[in-house]
Design a protein around this motif. Structure first.
Motif, mmCIF file in Angstrom:
data_model
loop_
_atom_site.group_PDB
_atom_site.id
_atom_site.type_symbol
_atom_site.label_atom_id
_atom_site.label_comp_id
_atom_site.label_asym_id
_atom_site.label_seq_id
_atom_site.Cartn_x
_atom_site.Cartn_y
_atom_site.Cartn_z
ATOM 1 N N ARG A 36 64.753 -47.878 -44.695
ATOM 2 C CA ARG A 36 63.386 -48.329 -44.420
ATOM 3 C C ARG A 36 63.360 -49.484 -43.407
ATOM 4 N N SER A 37 64.320 -50.404 -43.540
ATOM 5 C CA SER A 37 64.348 -51.534 -42.608
ATOM 6 C C SER A 37 64.681 -51.077 -41.190
ATOM 7 N N GLU A 38 65.560 -50.098 -41.067
ATOM 8 C CA GLU A 38 65.887 -49.569 -39.743
ATOM 9 C C GLU A 38 64.694 -48.837 -39.142
ATOM 10 N N TYR A 39 63.970 -48.114 -39.963
ATOM 11 C CA TYR A 39 62.794 -47.404 -39.463
ATOM 12 C C TYR A 39 61.742 -48.402 -38.964
ATOM 13 N N ALA A 40 61.598 -49.518 -39.699
ATOM 14 C CA ALA A 40 60.623 -50.536 -39.294
ATOM 15 C C ALA A 40 61.082 -51.288 -38.046
ATOM 16 N N ARG A 41 62.394 -51.447 -37.890
ATOM 17 C CA ARG A 41 62.931 -52.232 -36.777
ATOM 18 C C ARG A 41 62.872 -51.479 -35.458
ATOM 19 N N LEU A 42 63.086 -50.171 -35.514
ATOM 20 C CA LEU A 42 63.189 -49.372 -34.298
ATOM 21 C C LEU A 42 61.832 -48.832 -33.860
ATOM 22 N N ALA A 43 61.787 -48.259 -32.698
ATOM 23 C CA ALA A 43 60.547 -47.675 -32.175
ATOM 24 C C ALA A 43 60.886 -46.466 -31.307
ATOM 25 N N GLY A 44 59.881 -45.640 -31.086
ATOM 26 C CA GLY A 44 60.020 -44.516 -30.177
ATOM 27 C C GLY A 44 61.085 -43.514 -30.599
ATOM 28 N N GLN A 45 61.888 -43.086 -29.630
ATOM 29 C CA GLN A 45 62.904 -42.063 -29.868
ATOM 30 C C GLN A 45 63.941 -42.529 -30.878
ATOM 31 N N GLU A 46 64.266 -43.833 -30.855
ATOM 32 C CA GLU A 46 65.273 -44.353 -31.782
ATOM 33 C C GLU A 46 64.811 -44.237 -33.226
ATOM 34 N N ARG A 47 63.494 -44.318 -33.444
ATOM 35 C CA ARG A 47 62.948 -44.213 -34.795
ATOM 36 C C ARG A 47 62.805 -42.760 -35.246
ATOM 37 N N SER A 48 62.589 -41.862 -34.312
ATOM 38 C CA SER A 48 62.232 -40.481 -34.655
ATOM 39 C C SER A 48 63.302 -39.759 -35.462
ATOM 40 N N TYR A 49 64.567 -40.035 -35.173
ATOM 41 C CA TYR A 49 65.625 -39.302 -35.886
ATOM 42 C C TYR A 49 65.862 -39.813 -37.311
ATOM 43 N N ILE A 50 65.235 -40.957 -37.669
ATOM 44 C CA ILE A 50 65.335 -41.463 -39.045
ATOM 45 C C ILE A 50 64.191 -40.935 -39.901
ATOM 46 N N LYS A 51 63.057 -40.664 -39.259
ATOM 47 C CA LYS A 51 61.874 -40.226 -39.992
ATOM 48 C C LYS A 51 62.142 -38.944 -40.774
ATOM 49 N N GLY A 52 61.768 -38.956 -42.039
ATOM 50 C CA GLY A 52 61.912 -37.764 -42.875
ATOM 51 C C GLY A 52 63.317 -37.481 -43.366
ATOM 52 N N GLN A 53 64.248 -38.432 -43.213
ATOM 53 C CA GLN A 53 65.639 -38.174 -43.582
ATOM 54 C C GLN A 53 66.058 -38.872 -44.888
ATOM 55 N N ARG A 54 65.101 -39.302 -45.678
ATOM 56 C CA ARG A 54 65.434 -39.988 -46.937
ATOM 57 C C ARG A 54 66.287 -39.089 -47.836
ATOM 58 N N TYR A 55 65.821 -37.866 -48.056
ATOM 59 C CA TYR A 55 66.567 -36.934 -48.916
ATOM 60 C C TYR A 55 67.951 -36.663 -48.331
ATOM 61 N N THR A 56 68.024 -36.520 -47.023
ATOM 62 C CA THR A 56 69.304 -36.239 -46.365
ATOM 63 C C THR A 56 70.320 -37.338 -46.634
ATOM 64 N N LEU A 57 69.884 -38.585 -46.553
ATOM 65 C CA LEU A 57 70.796 -39.719 -46.739
ATOM 66 C C LEU A 57 71.164 -39.943 -48.203
ATOM 67 N N LEU A 58 70.252 -39.675 -49.118
ATOM 68 C CA LEU A 58 70.492 -39.993 -50.532
ATOM 69 C C LEU A 58 71.150 -38.856 -51.305
ATOM 70 N N SER A 59 71.151 -37.657 -50.747
ATOM 71 C CA SER A 59 71.735 -36.510 -51.448
ATOM 72 C C SER A 59 73.249 -36.468 -51.268
ATOM 73 N N HIS A 60 73.915 -35.807 -52.209
ATOM 74 C CA HIS A 60 75.332 -35.528 -52.024
ATOM 75 C C HIS A 60 75.477 -34.497 -50.895
ATOM 76 N N LYS A 61 76.479 -34.700 -50.080
ATOM 77 C CA LYS A 61 76.648 -33.858 -48.897
ATOM 78 C C LYS A 61 76.735 -32.370 -49.258
ATOM 79 N N ASN A 82 75.209 -30.809 -51.462
ATOM 80 C CA ASN A 82 73.906 -30.260 -51.841
ATOM 81 C C ASN A 82 72.988 -30.024 -50.645
ATOM 82 N N LEU A 83 73.429 -30.420 -49.465
ATOM 83 C CA LEU A 83 72.596 -30.269 -48.279
ATOM 84 C C LEU A 83 72.734 -28.877 -47.662
ATOM 85 N N THR A 84 71.670 -28.417 -47.051
ATOM 86 C CA THR A 84 71.736 -27.178 -46.285
ATOM 87 C C THR A 84 72.493 -27.433 -44.985
ATOM 88 N N ARG A 85 72.743 -26.371 -44.237
ATOM 89 C CA ARG A 85 73.444 -26.531 -42.965
ATOM 90 C C ARG A 85 72.659 -27.453 -42.031
#
Length: 283
Positions: A132-157, A159-162
């Motif tokens: 969350r702090s990184e999402y708030a700190r960054l802007a534009g393209q740098e922020r876009s790749y973090i958006k919506g990735q909460r489940y991706t980061l918190l899940s066991h690898k 359990n993730l899809t390809r």
């Protein structure tokens, strides 16, 4: 017609209660040596009940109390009795102080062990704070790749899809702070593999040392929490305290399923019987 339906449901429920009480009678009175203690929310508004499990028999043995207070867990020990309480050699729980206090009072001889899965949940929360702090700190393209990735980061690898694994690699490659936080989270689980407290402590000190210069305040707070509660973690290193720590977490999942299936159920005694018999064999 509606009245008949309600009557039919009451009859079915009463028969179900009779059957579950017979299951409990067949299982016999609990005489636990290793217990797991947890709380469950039974409705919105922070309404809790305490669940106590026999970790060796792998079954819940008590469901009750009015909240998650010392007094509520004390009711379990009162019902169990002084003699049986003094037979308990270990109690697994989260770091909630009232549970510790009640256990030390009624079963002072029991080793208190903090539940691995509750601790790892705190660690996952620390990782999410960094996200969350990184999402708030960054802007534009740098922020876009973090958006919506909460489940991706918190899940066991595993359990993730390809596509999830591909997104994870991208996030970790492009953000060094998230990469450091993720690696720290993944490596910490090794702590429970050690069979000697000295080795476990050395691992923890090295893990905490690696936080230097990382600017990861949530992880620093987590490390301070672990240090403060070290005795309850180190106790698991002793061979006599090696029990499956996953049962309580699995039981919580079972209870959530029971609650979902019983949506709108207001009969707490029925819920209590459902919980206490959920791991028992059918008669």
């Amino acid at each position: 017609m509606a009245a008949e339906t309600r009557l039919d449901w009451k009859t079915v429920k009463d028969l179900d209660k009779f059957y579950m009480r017979a299951q409990l009678a067949r299982a016999g009175k609990p005489r636990p040596k290793a217990i797991g203690v947890d709380e469950v929310s039974i409705r919105k508004g922070h309404t809790y009940r305490v669940v106590v499990s026999d970790l060796e028999k792998r079954r819940p043995i008590w469901f009750g109390g009015a909240d998650r207070s010392e007094e509520s867990l004390g009711l379990f020990f009162s019902e169990l009795g002084e003699r049986k309480s003094h037979r308990i050699r270990m109690a697994v729980m989260d770091m909630w102080k009232p549970f510790r206090a009640a256990t030390k009072k009624a079963a002072p001889q029991a080793a208190i062990i903090f539940d691995k899965f509750h601790i790892l949940r705190h660690l996952a929360n620390a990782l999410d704070e960094v996200r969350r702090s990184e999402y708030a700190r960054l802007a534009g393209q740098e922020r876009s790749y973090i958006k919506g990735q909460r489940y991706t980061l918190l899940s066991h690898k595993e359990n993730l899809t390809r596509s999830g694994r591909r997104n994870l690699r991208k996030v970790l490659r492009l953000n060094s702070r998230l990469n450091a936080a993720y690696v720290l989270r993944e490596s910490f689980g090794q702590l429970w593999d050690y069979e000697r407290e000295g080795w476990a402590r050395r691992f923890f000190e090295n893990w905490r040392e690696s936080l230097k210069w990382q600017r990861l305040k949530p992880f620093e707070k987590f490390a301070a929490m672990i240090d403060k509660h070290w005795d309850g973690i180190a106790a698991y290193c002793r061979p006599e305290n090696k029990v499956s720590l996953g049962f309580v977490e699995g039981l919580n999942n079972k209870i959530r399923v029971i609650q979902r299936r019983s949506y709108g159920l207001r009969d707490e005694e029925y819920l209590r019987l459902k919980v206490l018999t959920c791991t028992l064999e059918a008669i």
